[in-house]
Design an enzyme around this catalytic site. Structure first.
Site, PDB file in Angstrom:
ATOM      1  N   LYS A 289       0.663  -4.589  11.987  1.00 30.51           N
ATOM      2  CA  LYS A 289       1.153  -5.385  13.110  1.00 30.51           C
ATOM      3  C   LYS A 289       0.696  -4.863  14.456  1.00 30.51           C
ATOM      4  CE  LYS A 289       4.926  -7.932  11.143  1.00 30.51           C
ATOM      5  NZ  LYS A 289       6.346  -8.143  10.981  1.00 30.51           N
TER       6      LYS A 289
ATOM      7  N   LYS B 240      -1.740 -12.093   1.537  1.00 27.82           N
ATOM      8  CA  LYS B 240      -0.533 -12.598   0.871  1.00 27.82           C
ATOM      9  C   LYS B 240      -0.028 -13.862   1.573  1.00 27.82           C
ATOM     10  CE  LYS B 240       2.897 -10.064   3.450  1.00 27.82           C
ATOM     11  NZ  LYS B 240       3.746  -8.946   3.691  1.00 27.82           N
TER      12      LYS B 240
ATOM     13  N   LYS C  29       5.091 -16.336   5.945  1.00 26.38           N
ATOM     14  CA  LYS C  29       5.738 -17.340   6.793  1.00 26.38           C
ATOM     15  C   LYS C  29       5.041 -17.494   8.122  1.00 26.38           C
ATOM     16  CE  LYS C  29      10.510 -16.609   5.356  1.00 26.38           C
ATOM     17  NZ  LYS C  29      11.193 -15.342   5.615  1.00 26.38           N
TER      18      LYS C  29
HETATM   19  P1  TYM Z   1      10.657 -10.947   3.923  1.00 28.72           P
HETATM   20  O1  TYM Z   1      11.631 -11.769   4.673  1.00 28.72           O
HETATM   21  O2  TYM Z   1       9.267 -10.820   4.484  1.00 28.72           O
HETATM   22  O3  TYM Z   1      10.501 -11.460   2.438  1.00 28.72           O
HETATM   23  C1  TYM Z   1      11.611 -11.653   1.575  1.00 28.72           C
HETATM   24  C2  TYM Z   1      11.227 -11.281   0.147  1.00 28.72           C
HETATM   25  O4  TYM Z   1      10.093 -12.045  -0.287  1.00 28.72           O
HETATM   26  C3  TYM Z   1       9.078 -11.196  -0.801  1.00 28.72           C
HETATM   27  N1  TYM Z   1       7.767 -11.779  -0.478  1.00 28.72           N
HETATM   28  C4  TYM Z   1       6.786 -11.990  -1.374  1.00 28.72           C
HETATM   29  N2  TYM Z   1       6.720 -11.728  -2.692  1.00 28.72           N
HETATM   30  C5  TYM Z   1       5.576 -12.077  -3.330  1.00 28.72           C
HETATM   31  N3  TYM Z   1       4.508 -12.667  -2.706  1.00 28.72           N
HETATM   32  C6  TYM Z   1       4.528 -12.925  -1.381  1.00 28.72           C
HETATM   33  N4  TYM Z   1       3.495 -13.519  -0.784  1.00 28.72           N
HETATM   34  C7  TYM Z   1       5.721 -12.581  -0.652  1.00 28.72           C
HETATM   35  N5  TYM Z   1       6.089 -12.705   0.647  1.00 28.72           N
HETATM   36  C8  TYM Z   1       7.332 -12.192   0.737  1.00 28.72           C
HETATM   37  C9  TYM Z   1       9.284  -9.875  -0.067  1.00 28.72           C
HETATM   38  O5  TYM Z   1       8.711  -8.793  -0.777  1.00 28.72           O
HETATM   39  C10 TYM Z   1      10.791  -9.801   0.023  1.00 28.72           C
HETATM   40  O6  TYM Z   1      11.336  -9.245  -1.160  1.00 28.72           O
HETATM   41  N6  TYM Z   1      11.824  -6.257   5.274  1.00 28.72           N
HETATM   42  C11 TYM Z   1      12.185  -7.335   4.358  1.00 28.72           C
HETATM   43  C12 TYM Z   1      13.645  -7.781   4.437  1.00 28.72           C
HETATM   44  C13 TYM Z   1      14.649  -6.688   4.277  1.00 28.72           C
HETATM   45  C14 TYM Z   1      15.028  -6.067   3.051  1.00 28.72           C
HETATM   46  C15 TYM Z   1      16.052  -5.138   3.413  1.00 28.72           C
HETATM   47  C16 TYM Z   1      14.627  -6.202   1.727  1.00 28.72           C
HETATM   48  C17 TYM Z   1      15.386  -6.138   5.266  1.00 28.72           C
HETATM   49  N7  TYM Z   1      16.232  -5.201   4.756  1.00 28.72           N
HETATM   50  C18 TYM Z   1      16.631  -4.328   2.446  1.00 28.72           C
HETATM   51  C19 TYM Z   1      15.221  -5.381   0.762  1.00 28.72           C
HETATM   52  C20 TYM Z   1      16.217  -4.447   1.133  1.00 28.72           C
HETATM   53  C21 TYM Z   1      11.326  -8.546   4.695  1.00 28.72           C
HETATM   54  O7  TYM Z   1      10.874  -8.699   5.802  1.00 28.72           O
HETATM   55  O8  TYM Z   1      11.258  -9.480   3.685  1.00 28.72           O
END
Ligand code: TYM
Length: 338
Positions: free
Chosen positions: A115, A200, A203
């Site tokens: 980022k 990947k 969003k």
């Molecule tokens: P976030 O909001 O980016 O994504 C949510 C979940 O979706 C999974 N994911 C994917 N899996 C497979 N292929 C993809 N292209 C893909 N894009 C997203 C992510 O791995 C995630 O599981 N930092 C985290 C949110 C968070 C969190 C936590 C997760 C905050 N605190 C504590 C677990 C435990 C995030 O931004 O996820």
């Protein structure tokens, strides 16, 4: 007893990567849980503001994301579903952990490096919250004494950091209040972009055709799959190195199919090797549509039920506050704050 925790940023309608990589696992874990398992799922709005958000848009996204968690099948009587900012213990534990976390380790995190790659030399613009993002994520899981965290592959490094922080804290304060949780990476751990299959699905990508949203209609799904980047090699084969586009569609087809556990992916590849690209893509679109059409329909009802959404959020906040309070009290004790 087990405690399962995971989170998603409320920064738009979740896409197929979120669903296959994480959200569907959340529901599976809920549906197969025994009574001694606690399930906690958070809409991590404090993480969402590490990049600039329009307040009106964020408020709307929070509501939509909550409706989506219910639409995929999470049951508020079984799982605690809450907005992160409704539970102040997350931010409070984060501060305490910040006094333990190493800036060197944080600076090496992939997400920070990605980022900030474009902002080299302009640290005036780089925000502290983005840098300390993983500390808040560590607090999220540690404050509930989580044992298991179901996520996609891109979160593995953050959870490694959370374990490091937990062990470091326990060591420094000669305590065992924090548990180092286990990461559960789902089989569909990395769903790739439809327009740029070496990145990947995300969003935030500028091109909306790069992702399938859980709210997309059948026609939209069909047109996005049709436009998905493949290659000009003859036939259909699975080869992620040389044919990332075709292989990503294979992965999507395999993982979106509810009968995936009855056969392995190699069989599917064999079945389809003689197909044309058109037939292959039709099959992908049909399977994705079948996998999400009920979710789409439930979402349309839920998102307009403001009273119900508010009740769910309040009930979730109450339970999550209770769950977090016990850990925070012991952490404060260990540090000498209480
Ligand atoms: P976030 O909001 O980016 O994504 C949510 C979940 O979706 C999974 N994911 C994917 N899996 C497979 N292929 C993809 N292209 C893909 N894009 C997203 C992510 O791995 C995630 O599981 N930092 C985290 C949110 C968070 C969190 C936590 C997760 C905050 N605190 C504590 C677990 C435990 C995030 O931004 O996820």
């Amino acid at each position: 007893p087990k405690t399962i925790f995971s989170g998603i940023q409320p920064t738009g309608v979740p896409h197929l990567g979120n669903y296959l990589g994480a959200l569907r696992e959340w529901v599976n874990l809920q549906d197969n849980a025994t009574t001694d398992t606690t399930l906690i799922y958070s809409l991590v709005d404090l993480h969402a503001i590490t990049i600039r958000q329009d307040p009106k848009q964020l408020r709307q996204w929070k509501k939509e994301s909550l409706a989506m968690l219910l639409a995929i099948g999470l049951d508020p009587n079984r799982s605690i579903i809450f907005h992160q900012s409704d539970v102040p213990a997350h931010a409070e534990l984060m501060w305490i952990l910040s006094c333990q976390a190493s800036t060197g380790y944080l600076g090496r995190m992939t997400q920070w490096k990605d980022k900030t790659a474009n902002e080299k030399g302009s640290s005036e613009k780089l925000k502290l919250g983005l840098f300390s993002y993983p500390v808040l994520q560590a607090a999220d899981v540690l404050v509930h004494r989580t044992t298991h965290v179901p996520v996609g592959h891109d979160q593995a490094q953050h959870l490694e950091f959370a374990r490091e922080v937990a062990n470091g804290f326990n060591h420094t304060f000669e305590t065992d209040v924090l548990f180092a949780p286990e990461t559960i990476i789902s089989p569909a751990k990395r769903v790739m972009s439809l327009t740029d299959p070496v990145a990947k699905m995300s969003k935030s990508h500028a091109n909306p055709k790069s992702r399938i949203l859980l709210t997309d209609s059948e026609e939209v799904i069909r047109s996005k799959v049709k436009a998905a980047v493949t290659d000009s090699i003859d036939g259909i084969t699975y080869d992620p190195e040389r044919r990332p586009g075709v292989s990503n569609l294979f992965d999507i087809l395999y993982h979106a199919d509810p009968r995936r556990n009855d056969h392995d992916q190699a069989e599917l590849v064999k079945d389809l090797q003689g197909s044309s690209m058109r037939i292959f893509k039709d099959r992908v679109a049909d399977t994705v549509n079948a996998a999400i059409k009920d979710i789409r329909a439930r979402y349309e009802d839920l998102v307009h039920d403001e009273g119900y959404l508010q009740d769910v959020a309040e009930q979730g906040a109450r339970k999550a506050n209770e769950s977090a309070a016990a850990t925070l009290r012991e952490v404060k004790n260990a540090v000498g704050l209480a």
